[in-house]
Write a protein that holds these residues in place. Sequence first.
Motif: not given
Length: 311
Positions: A57-62, A83-84, A119-121
């Motif tokens: 799973v790819c996503g922002p988890f900040g 990411t991020g 996120l794209y990369g």
Amino acid sequence: MTDDRAPALCVLAPDPLLAVEIEEGRAGGAPEIHVHPGGQGLWLARMAYSLGARVVVCGPFGGEVGDITAHLARSADLELRATGTAGAGALVQDRRSGEPEEIATMPALPLDRHALDDLYGTTLVSALESDVCVLTGSRSDIGVPGDFYGRLVDDLRASERAVVADLSGDAARAVVEAGCTVLKISHEEMAEGGFASGTGLDDLRKAARTMVGEGPAAVVVSRADEPTLVVTHDGDVLVTAPPMTTVDHRGAGDSMTAGIAVGVGRGDPLPQAVALGAAAGALNVARHGLGTGRREQIETFAQRVTIEELS
């Protein structure tokens, strides 16, 4: 012939969510509080894992909430590529009356240019290591433009990777133009997005055929309690699962998309992949907990799903 190896899925989850639910206590006791990783991408990923797939799973988890959501997702055996610094959202619901009442909602933070690039990369590289990339949207405005999805499809097609998208609006239009492998969309989203002139079967079928002519290999239109419409270059079919008593209708569409993606990843013919998705969605509504189910039950139930060719 079905490939029984475990397919590798990359799931884009741009809007992860921490879901806190208050349920009625057993035998009139104290209320029960349940905490889950949520959002469309994570619900879908959980079902895909239940169906035997290896899932990234790819996503922002900040942020604080993102840390907790990521921990719960990893505890459910999902591999994350976070990411991020953008934070995840949160939702608190009281379900003791039988109908969900939202007590508090914290939307995810919008993604700025740098977070979107990250996120794209991350998604692109992870998808190139997978059999299927699954693209999901968000329940809030976090700033993911339609061309973000279109570029991903373009780049993944260039490397001959299958892309299953569960999107609506501008994002759906972008992946149609880019030529995704499968677009799964609801009958309501077809009408609201201006793809179809209405929600009747003939209107949906005509619109889906136009969309397939523009690029996708298939368009799958879920129709609530009605049979699912599947339109491909080879023809149109209706996929019907036996009716189930609904415990919780949420997550049925995400479970269907998970089944479709797993079927595509293991080499099932598309109607059979949609039948697996229909079985996953039907059994999910009979359970408490979104994106959950047992593989052996879903595979067996899928044999009772009917596929009817349309003239």
